[in-house]
Design a protein around this motif. Structure first.
Motif, PDB file in Angstrom:
ATOM      1  N   ASP A   8      72.949  40.790  36.354  1.00  0.00           N
ATOM      2  CA  ASP A   8      72.800  39.336  36.229  1.00  0.00           C
ATOM      3  C   ASP A   8      72.475  38.712  37.580  1.00  0.00           C
ATOM      4  O   ASP A   8      71.668  37.779  37.668  1.00  0.00           O
ATOM      5  CB  ASP A   8      74.089  38.721  35.667  1.00  0.00           C
ATOM      6  CG  ASP A   8      74.347  39.138  34.233  1.00  0.00           C
ATOM      7  OD1 ASP A   8      73.364  39.435  33.535  1.00  0.00           O
ATOM      8  OD2 ASP A   8      75.517  39.172  33.820  1.00  0.00           O
ATOM      9  N   ARG A  22      68.838  39.384  38.360  1.00  0.00           N
ATOM     10  CA  ARG A  22      67.971  38.526  37.555  1.00  0.00           C
ATOM     11  C   ARG A  22      67.999  37.089  38.059  1.00  0.00           C
ATOM     12  O   ARG A  22      66.965  36.409  38.103  1.00  0.00           O
ATOM     13  CB  ARG A  22      68.411  38.576  36.093  1.00  0.00           C
ATOM     14  CG  ARG A  22      68.141  39.915  35.415  1.00  0.00           C
ATOM     15  CD  ARG A  22      68.687  39.918  33.999  1.00  0.00           C
ATOM     16  NE  ARG A  22      68.384  41.168  33.326  1.00  0.00           N
ATOM     17  CZ  ARG A  22      68.839  41.494  32.118  1.00  0.00           C
ATOM     18  NH1 ARG A  22      69.615  40.647  31.463  1.00  0.00           N
ATOM     19  NH2 ARG A  22      68.528  42.647  31.569  1.00  0.00           N
ATOM     20  N   MET A  52      80.016  37.862  36.212  1.00  0.00           N
ATOM     21  CA  MET A  52      78.599  38.172  36.409  1.00  0.00           C
ATOM     22  C   MET A  52      78.446  39.594  36.921  1.00  0.00           C
ATOM     23  O   MET A  52      79.083  39.993  37.878  1.00  0.00           O
ATOM     24  CB  MET A  52      77.982  37.184  37.406  1.00  0.00           C
ATOM     25  CG  MET A  52      76.551  37.534  37.780  1.00  0.00           C
ATOM     26  SD  MET A  52      75.806  36.409  38.950  1.00  0.00           S
ATOM     27  CE  MET A  52      75.569  35.000  37.894  1.00  0.00           C
TER      28      MET A  52
END
Length: 502
Positions: A5, A8, A1
Motif C-alpha cells: 500500500d 502504491r 497499511m
C-alpha cells in the motif's frame, strides 16, 4: 497499511512528493545563504594549584585539587562578570548577555585544562573574544579565591597556555542545510499525502467499493474521449481503450447467478453525472454484439438521455406505453446494433415514480424478458426513488460509481437503499477512472497505459492483411476407405471472428 500500500501510495503521488521534496531543499538552501556567517575560535587555560611541598604526594594532591577546581570554574565562563570583563578588554559592541551566549567551556575528564570557545561574525572577533574570556575567567577566579584577603597570594589560579587562532567558519552550511531541507520536505510531503488520504471521502479503489457495498466490482471503465461525445457514444467499434473494460463487464455478468441469470437489469448510480446512461447503452451494445437480443429502456423519465446517446428521435416512448396510448411494438426502435432495440422515455409525465411502479410496468418488463435481455436506464438512487421502485421487481441492479467523484457515504447509502427495497445488486461498475492516476491502484500496479498499447496492438492485428501462407485450406475426404490427409498448420491463425463473436 502494508508495504505494498505504501508503494502504491508513493507511485500515485510521486510528482507531488518529488516537488515538495525539492521545494524543501531549495527553501532551506536559500534561507541558509541569507544567514550571517559565524566563526568559532577556542583558547585554553591551565588551572594551577600552589603546593606546600615538593614530594610526589603533594604534587598528586595539587593536581587532583586543580581538576576539581577546573570543573568548578565552568559556570564562571558564561557568567555576567566574565562577560563584562571581556567587553571592557575588547570593546565588542554587545551586551553581557549576548557575549555570555556566544561562549562556552569544557574540561576533559581527569584534566586541569580549561577550554573556552567563542563565536563571532568574523574570524578575528571570535579569536579576540576567546582570548579575552579565558583571561577574564582567570581574573574572576583569582578575585574569588582572594575575596577574604585581597592582599594574599591565591592558592589556585588560571594560567592562559594557548592563545586562540583566527576562528574557522562553522555556519552557515548550505549543503548540509539543503540535505536537511530535502529530508524535511519529503517528510512533510508524506505527511500531507497521509492526511489527505485519511480525509479523502471519495471512492478511489476497488477495495473501497467492496468494503462499503459488499458487492463485487465487475469492471473499471477508463475515462476516454470516445465515451465523452454527446451523440452516438458507446458504439462497439468506437470504444477505444474502454473496449476491454466492457467486455470484462459482459463476461462477469455471465458468472453472476449462473443458475438464475438476470434477464432484466436496472442500471443506476448514486448521483447524476456518474455515467450510468453511457454504461447502460454501451453494455446493451456489447451484449448485442455477442449475439444476445437486447431491449434497452430509458426509464429515466425525469432527465432522459438515451435518445441522444443512440442518436434517434424519441418523441414517443415508455410513458406513452405505460399510459396505454400505444403498444410496445410501436416504440421499439432500431439502433446501430442489429440485436439491440431501444425504448425511449417519451413525454415527461408528472408522476414518474407511480408510472414506473405500476402494474403495466411490471407486465411490460416480464413480457420483454421472455425473448430479450432488458436493460433499464434508471434515475440516480439518492435524489429520487424511481430506481428503487424498478429494482424491487427486476432481476438485478448494476450500480455505477464515478472514481474520484462519488463519496464513500453516498456509495454506502446507495447499497443500503437497494437492500431496503429488496433489490439484488449484481455488481458495481467503476466509471470515469483516470487512466494513469487510479489505474495502478485499482489493478495492483497495472495502469491503463498498458491497456492502451494492448488495444493498439489488437487493432493492428485485426486489420492486418492475411498472407497466403496463413490460410489453411480445407481438407475434403476422398471417399470411403481413403485416408484423409492432414492439413499443414498455418504459421499464424487469425482469431478476428472469434473476438467478434465474443
Amino acid at each position: 497499511m502494508t508495504l505494498l500500500d505504501f508503494v502504491r501510495l508513493t507511485r500515485a503521488h510521486l510528482l507531488s512528493l518529488v516537488f515538495l521534496t525539492l521545494v524543501g531543499g531549495a527553501v532551506a538552501y536559500g534561507l541558509t545563504l541569507r544567514m550571517p556567517e559565524v566563526y568559532l575560535a577556542d583558547a585554553s587555560g591551565y588551572v594551577r594549584v600552589a603546593g606546600s611541598g615538593t614530594s610526589t604526594g603533594d604534587s598528586l594532591a595539587a593536581n587532583s585539587l586543580g581538576g576539581s577546581k577546573a570543573d568548578s570554574y565552568l559556570p564562571l565562563v558564561t557568567s555576567r562578570a566574565v562577560a563584562e570583563r571581556a567587553i571592557a578588554a575588547t570593546g565588542i559592541d554587545a551586551s553581557p548577555a549576548e557575549v555570555a551566549g556566544r561562549v562556552g567551556a569544557s574540561v576533559a575528564a581527569n584534566s586541569v585544562i580549561l577550554k573556552v570557545t567563542a563565536t563571532g561574525p568574523t574570524p578575528e572577533e571570535s579569536r579576540v573574544l576567546a582570548d579575552a574570556v579565558i583571561k577574564a575567567t582567570a581574573e574572576e577566579a583569582n578575585a574569588i579565591e582572594t575575596a577574604a584577603d585581597p592582599s594574599a597570594k591565591p592558592i589556585v589560579s588560571i594560567v592562559p597556555i594557548e592563545s586562540a587562532l583566527p576562528g574557522g567558519k562553522i555556519a552557515p552550511n548550505p549543503k548540509r542545510s539543503g540535505l536537511i531541507g530535502l529530508v524535511v520536505g519529503l517528510g512533510v510531503a508524506y505527511a500531507l499525502v497521509f492526511v489527505r488520504r485519511q480525509l479523502d471521502t471519495r471512492l478511489r479503489t476497488v477495495g473501497d467499493v467492496e468494503e462499503l457495498t459488499a458487492a463485487s466490482v465487475l469492471g473499471v471503465v477508463p475515462q476516454t474521449k470516445e465515451l465523452g461525445v454527446v451523440r452516438g457514444r458507446g458504439r462497439v467499434g468506437q470504444l477505444g481503450i474502454a473496449t476491454e473494460a466492457f467486455r470484462q463487464i459482459r463476461t462477469n455478468l455471465r458468472f453472476v447467478g449462473v443458475d438464475d441469470p438476470a434477464r432484466s437489469i436496472v442500471v443506476t448510480s448514486a448521483n447524476a453525472g456518474e455515467g450510468k446512461s453511457t454504461v447502460a447503452a454501451t453494455l446493451a451494445r456489447v451484449l448485442g454484439a455477442s449475439g444476445q437480443s437486447v431491449v434497452i429502456i430509458d426509464a429515466d423519465l425525469r432527465r432522459p438521455t438515451l435518445a441522444k446517446v443512440f442518436d434517434v428521435v424519441g418523441t414517443v416512448g415508455l410513458s406513452h406505453v405505460l399510459t396505454g396510448q400505444v403498444p410496445v411494438e410501436d416504440v421499439l426502435l432500431e439502433t446501430d446494433e442489429p440485436n439491440v432495440r431501444l425504448v425511449t422515455s417519451g413525454r415527461t409525465p408528472p408522476n414518474p415514480s407511480e408510472l414506473l411502479g405500476s402494474v403495466r410496468m411490471h407486465e411490460l418488463v416480464a413480457r420483454l424478458t421472455e425473448d430479450h435481455v432488458v436493460i433499464l436506464d434508471a434515475p440516480p438512487l439518492l435524489p429520487v426513488t424511481d430506481a428503487g421502485v424498478l429494482a424491487g421487481f427486476c432481476d438485478g441492479t448494476l450500480l455505477v460509481f464515478a472514481v474520484g467523484r462519488t463519496h464513500k457515504e453516498q456509495a454506502r447509502l446507495a447499497a443500503r437503499m437497494m437492500s431496503q427495497v429488496g433489490g439484488r445488486v449484481l455488481g458495481v461498475v467503476l466509471n470515469l477512472a483516470p487512466q494513469r492516476k487510479v489505474g495502478g491502484v485499482v489493478y495492483g500496479g497495472y495502469g491503463y497505459s498498458s491497456y492502451s498499447s494492448d488495444y493498439a496492438s489488437r487493432k493492428a492485428y485485426d486489420t492486418a492483411p492475411v498472407a497466403e501462407s496463413d490460410v489453411v485450406e480445407p481438407v475434403v475426404p476422398a471417399g470411403p476407405g481413403v485416408p484423409v490427409p492432414v492439413a499443414k498448420p498455418a504459421s499464424k491463425v487469425r482469431r478476428t471472428a472469434a473476438r467478434k463473436a465474443d
